[in-house]
Design a protein around this motif. Structure first.
Motif: not given
Length: 733
Positions: A351-359, A342-346
């Protein structure tokens, strides 16, 4: 306006019927009345609402309360109107009002009737409202659910970040910001963004000693939920899921099994949401299955359990959602199901989000993994996350979590951790978790061959341990900030500065000896079954007998045993004792088609076994399945008959490819054929298909982990799933 302590106590009794304040409500209210900016950090159930409702009622003018949800505003307005003789004392101003209703609100405010005005942040930006607010006497601004301001919070709303500018535009009045969940970083962000770094700060303890925290392996979660609810009849509970689809499915499954449940999510129309919420509050419904859209500010004191079907995206979300249990100080059981997949799915979603939001999202997720996999007191871990220390031996609620109640054996893995970090370093930080585990275990793969790693001295250095052991070591390394996942190259693990230091100066790192969640389910089920009584323990002898029957049936049909019934289906038969084909079709993973094709010998044997051994069948434990469980079954069958592309089928029903394949698996495993040769033939050539089919014919199991171990370097997981669907459809149905 300065009120004496005596005046405040009189007002408290007059409006709310309480004889005394909870700490630190009185100091908060007095500080606000003294025109100070105030920041309140108080856990769910601590009485935040009263901190602005009481001062608003006894102050001149109108308090403007910024709130993120219409449902939350409605709930609060109803509560305030309930303690007043005039409904005009509290109003909402949001997009749900028509022109006549807006005029009524403005008139009541102008006449001094309205003491509390609840607004959405979007409403504050409207010029017509800003101009109106400039003309009225505002006692103070209250920012509820203030964590929405911070990008590091669990429910970030961009419109919240403009509040300071809008408030300054309207006029000068004190501000009180309130939240139930904020780490020190989020708290600092809130104060800076609102321009209230000089605010008086009031923090209550985050410790809710009456709540019991538990993490369970996510294996057959539906059965565990139904069993728990049936053993606790009449108790109110909330079950949180991450998707609307799962909310609907689970609510339907609970209803079919005699549990009074309703769904709640943002996809329902406003009328249905309000109706379902009211039914829950009025105790016409015991259980609400919900996305995170449900619960903010819901004042139901006797919620006795909160399940997380899916692990949440952050510990703030988890804490706030579990905080809806036991608000009256009574029993509150908080159970979350955990599976690292489930963590891997999240992570893939991030991965598709902007870099700052991803971090930010990745860091929040790693805290969740740390909490789920920790062997220390969960309460201590949770409180430490929010900047609060906790004595796990003598603190209030010290034995109120699964780890404290049943401590795990701990082992020091600092040497193994160092070995893994050296592998990361020597492979130049280019590899993902699976590749690193293969290297430690000495397993050849496409990656190890392409980099020619099998001759290196570290190849196979940890072959005396299991895959799961090394996966857990790597996850612990991430949790301890020794490794980090590269943002640009998704999933690639990099050494942090702390990781580089650790190689030269290792420190003790303790990890639970048994960290395999798949293994833990056995012990978990045994505990669950023992708590329900002797009759509910799975019948081991019957299970072995059924395996022998399965072998014979498989041999007669020239197919592998798992293609007849899978192990979980046999386990369920040994628990439920189905004696008719109709009852057999309700067993886990068995549909009507499978029951008719292979079931007769099984139910005949079980009926005879039950009679000979005087077994009382635990009928209350039979989990009834929703009819046509796959809500897309007919559509998928018709679409594959028409030879439509899988991507087009998924798009037509707004499904991801993963969801579509899950639906197809459900169809074929329950005994219905799917004609997908047209798609498979485009995907793989004849030789490739034969290779996978031959493997499945000779295999003891069709588990995806086995297929990935054998073919993961040559085929994608989706390709292997599609081949497995074809195999079951062709061979078993």
């Amino acid at each position: 306006m300065k009120s004496s302590l005596k005046d405040l106590s009189i007002s408290l009794k007059k409006y709310f019927g309480f004889n005394s304040f909870k700490e630190p409500q009185e100091q908060i209210i007095q500080s606000l009345l003294n025109k100070n900016n105030v920041f309140v950090l108080m856990p769910t159930g601590g009485g935040k609402s009263l901190c602005y409702q009481l001062p608003a009622l006894i102050s001149e003018g109108t308090a403007i309360v910024v709130s993120p949800l219409i449902a939350l505003m409605k709930n609060q307005v109803d509560a305030v109107r309930g303690i007043s003789s005039n409904d005009g004392v509290a109003h909402v101003l949001n997009s749900s009002l028509n022109k006549t209703e807006v005029k009524k609100v403005k008139d009541d405010i102008s006449m001094g009737i309205t003491k509390l005005l609840y607004v959405a942040p979007e409403s504050l930006t409207k010029e017509e409202y800003v101009d109106f607010f400039k003309t009225i006497n505002i006692s103070f601004f209250a920012i509820d659910e203030a964590h929405c301001i911070s990008e590091w919070g669990h429910d970030f709303r961009p419109e919240y970040r403009n509040l300071r500018h809008i408030i300054e535009k309207i006029g000068n009045a004190p501000v009180i910001a309130l939240t139930a969940t904020a780490t020190p970083k989020v708290q600092d962000d809130i104060q800076k963004t609102l321009g209230m770094t000089n605010a008086k700060v009031f923090k209550s303890s985050f410790n809710r000693p009456n709540l019991f925290y538990e993490i369970r392996p996510k294996v057959n979660p539906e059965k565990q939920i139904i069993k728990y609810i049936k053993e606790n009849p009449g108790k109110s509970g909330i079950i949180y899921c991450l998707s609307r689809k799962k909310v609907e499915e689970l609510a339907e499954l609970l209803k079919v099994n005699g549990i009074n449940a309703l769904p709640y999510h943002a996809g329902l129309d406003a009328k249905s949401r309000a109706l379902h919420q009211d039914k829950f509050l009025m105790e016409e419904v015991d259980v609400i299955c919900a996305t995170i859209a449900f619960g903010m500010g819901i004042d139901k004191p006797d919620v006795r359990f909160v399940f997380h079907y899916d692990i949440p995206k952050s510990l703030e979300s988890y804490y706030q959602e579990t905080g809806r249990a036991g608000r009256d100080g009574g029993e509150g059981h908080c159970i979350a199901f955990y599976d690292y997949k489930d963590i891997e799915k999240l992570e893939k979603f991030l991965a598709a989000k902007p870099v700052s939001e991803r971090e930010i999202g990745m860091q929040l997720l790693q805290e969740v993994v740390g909490y789920a996999e920790t062997s220390m007191s969960r309460r201590k871990y949770l409180l430490h996350y929010f900047g609060e220390e906790f004595d796990e031996n003598h603190g209030l609620g010290s034995k109120m979590d699964d780890n404290s109640l049943n401590p795990k054996n701990m082992i020091n893995v600092s040497e193994e951790m160092k070995q893994m970090l050296i592998i990361v370093e020597k492979t130049q930080e280019k590899l993902k978790l699976k590749d690193l585990v293969n290297i430690a275990m000495g397993k050849e793969s496409v990656v190890t061959k392409s980099y020619k790693l099998s001759t290196e001295d570290y190849f196979g250095i940890g072959k005396d341990k299991t895959d799961n052991f090394w996966k857990s070591v790597i996850r612990q390394a991430i949790v301890h900030n020794l490794l980090s996942k590269d943002i640009e190259s998704y999933g690639v693990l990099k050494l942090s500065e702390s990781g580089k230091k650790f190689i030269n100066q290792p420190k003790e790192i303790l990890m639970a000896e048994d960290v395999d969640f798949e293994k833990e389910i056995g012990a978990q089920n045994q505990t669950l079954q023992q708590s329900a009584g002797e009759n509910n323990v799975s019948d081991k002898k019957l299970y072995e007998d059924l395996k022998n029957i399965r072998k014979k049936v498989a041999k007669e049909n020239g197919i592998p045993p798992f293609a007849v019934f899978q192990d979980p289906s046999l386990e369920d038969m040994a628990l439920q004792y189905p004696t008719t084909l109709s009852e057999l079709s309700n067993v886990f993973g068995v549909g009507e088609g499978k029951a008719k094709k292979f079931g007769k010998k099984f139910v005949d044997y079980i009926a005879k076994y039950v009679e000979e051994n005087d077994i009382i069948r635990p009928e209350d434990l039979v989990i009834k399945q929703v009819a046509n469980k796959s809500s897309y079954k007919v559509f998928i069958i018709q679409s594959t008959d028409r030879k439509l592309d899988f991507e087009d089928i998924a798009k037509a029903k707004d499904l991801s490819m993963e969801d579509l394949l899950s639906e197809m698996e459900s169809i074929v495993y329950q005994g219905t054929k799917l004609n997908i040769d047209y798609y498979v033939n485009e995907l793989l050539d004849e030789e490739q298909q034969e290779e996978i089919i031959d493997f499945l014919m000779d295999s003891e199991s069709d588990k995806m982990s086995l297929l990935l171990d054998e073919f993961g370097d040559e085929y994608s997981e989706d390709e292997l799933r599609i081949m497995r669907i074809k195999f079951i459809s062709d061979v078993a149905n």
